[in-house]
Design an enzyme around this catalytic site. Structure first.
Site, mmCIF file in Angstrom:
data_model
loop_
_atom_site.group_PDB
_atom_site.id
_atom_site.type_symbol
_atom_site.label_atom_id
_atom_site.label_comp_id
_atom_site.label_asym_id
_atom_site.label_seq_id
_atom_site.Cartn_x
_atom_site.Cartn_y
_atom_site.Cartn_z
ATOM 1 N N SER A 24 0.911 -1.226 0.292
ATOM 2 C CA SER A 24 -0.305 0.445 0.082
ATOM 3 C C SER A 24 0.831 1.485 0.278
ATOM 4 C CB SER A 24 -0.612 -0.120 1.359
ATOM 5 O OG SER A 24 -1.997 -1.203 1.241
HETATM 6 N N1 SAM Z 1 -0.897 -4.263 4.121
HETATM 7 C C1 SAM Z 1 -0.390 -4.928 2.692
HETATM 8 C C2 SAM Z 1 1.024 -4.113 2.910
HETATM 9 O O1 SAM Z 1 1.538 -3.386 3.863
HETATM 10 O O2 SAM Z 1 1.711 -4.474 2.232
HETATM 11 C C3 SAM Z 1 -1.065 -4.248 1.507
HETATM 12 C C4 SAM Z 1 -1.737 -5.917 1.019
HETATM 13 S S1 SAM Z 1 -2.107 -5.054 -0.565
HETATM 14 C C5 SAM Z 1 -3.219 -3.855 -0.161
HETATM 15 C C6 SAM Z 1 -3.565 -6.396 -0.236
HETATM 16 C C7 SAM Z 1 -3.908 -7.898 -0.126
HETATM 17 O O3 SAM Z 1 -5.445 -8.116 0.683
HETATM 18 C C8 SAM Z 1 -3.083 -8.714 -1.275
HETATM 19 O O4 SAM Z 1 -2.356 -9.191 -0.414
HETATM 20 C C9 SAM Z 1 -4.207 -9.459 -1.264
HETATM 21 O O5 SAM Z 1 -3.817 -11.238 -1.945
HETATM 22 C C10 SAM Z 1 -4.394 -9.614 0.234
HETATM 23 N N2 SAM Z 1 -6.547 -9.994 -0.221
HETATM 24 C C11 SAM Z 1 -7.305 -9.658 -0.528
HETATM 25 N N3 SAM Z 1 -8.325 -10.542 -0.189
HETATM 26 C C12 SAM Z 1 -7.685 -11.210 0.597
HETATM 27 C C13 SAM Z 1 -8.350 -12.498 1.647
HETATM 28 N N4 SAM Z 1 -9.605 -12.573 1.597
HETATM 29 N N5 SAM Z 1 -7.781 -12.775 2.618
HETATM 30 C C14 SAM Z 1 -6.383 -12.387 3.068
HETATM 31 N N6 SAM Z 1 -5.958 -11.856 1.739
HETATM 32 C C15 SAM Z 1 -6.588 -11.210 0.957
#
Ligand code: SAM
Length: 218
Positions: free
Chosen positions: A67
């Site tokens: 992010s």
């Molecule tokens: N917090 C992260 C970082 O600091 O890098 C950024 C995360 S990214 C914007 C959002 C993440 O949510 C992705 O890696 C995606 O695979 C994950 N995601 C989406 N749906 C999900 C779910 N149902 N359960 C767990 N992770 C999920």
């Protein structure tokens, strides 16, 4: 072993980023100190580490992103993180946000649906010496065995607030979650007032990757 170094250039760029975030309204000292401390460029492939202190999201593989620093700071500030808070993060991604929460003293539980990302994030946590609990699975169901949580942070865009997550929030607890369609999401702060009542505060608009799962996007 990571081959990155923390040069004066990196340190200077990190300081400038923190100054920019403060100008944009981030005033929680704990958040700013954690961003100043965690070497965001370590989460980047060495070829792209020059982009690490731009205030931008960046690809991390599997079609996902680390992010934007402002978004990380904004969501973290909303949670008013206190030492020893039990925090559930949905969407571990690179593990950067997990490290920020751990640096602030939270006891972090983080779920990621992509195993490759979860494994890489574990390497990063080990590198920095943080002990968070990582799980690979569908975060839209939460982590019932570990509930209730003082704070819940969802780092992917949801179509609605999953009831299962709200139910795992402690009374007095705070959840931050972006909710909307695929193009734009409103940041929501949800405060659990009692067993049955929740307060919802609508904040600014953001653009996240989708929250995919049983109680998210299909
Ligand atoms: N917090 C992260 C970082 O600091 O890098 C950024 C995360 S990214 C914007 C959002 C993440 O949510 C992705 O890696 C995606 O695979 C994950 N995601 C989406 N749906 C999900 C779910 N149902 N359960 C767990 N992770 C999920």
């Amino acid at each position: 072993m990571l081959s990155h170094e923390d040069s004066y250039k990196n340190k200077g760029a990190r300081k400038k980023l923190v100054e920019l975030l403060a100008k944009r309204g981030i005033n929680d000292k704990g958040v700013l100190n954690a961003i100043l401390k965690i070497q965001r460029h370590f989460f980047f492939d060495k070829t792209f580490e020059g982009h690490a202190y731009e205030d931008k999201a960046f690809p991390i593989g599997e079609g996902q992103t680390i992010s934007q620093p402002y978004t990380v700071a904004y969501q973290t500030q909303i949670l008013h993180v206190q030492k020893a808070d039990k925090v559930l993060e949905i969407g571990t991604g690179s593990g950067y946000q997990t490290c920020i929460l751990a640096e602030m003293g939270a006891n972090v539980y983080s779920i990621e649906r992509h195993e490759t990302l979860s494994k890489k994030a574990q390497v990063m946590l080990n590198h920095f010496g943080y002990k968070a609990h990582l799980l690979c699975g569908d975060g839209t169901k939460g982590w019932p065995d570990e509930a209730p949580f003082d704070k819940i942070m969802v780092t992917a865009g949801a179509p609605v607030v999953p009831k299962q997550l709200a139910a795992q929030l402690a009374i007095g607890g705070i959840m931050v979650i972006p909710v909307g369609d695929e193009k734009v999401q409103q940041m929501l702060t949800i405060v659990r007032k009692s067993e049955k009542s929740f307060e919802k505060i609508v904040m600014d608009n953001f653009k996240f990757v989708p929250l995919i799962g049983e109680n998210g996007w299909k």
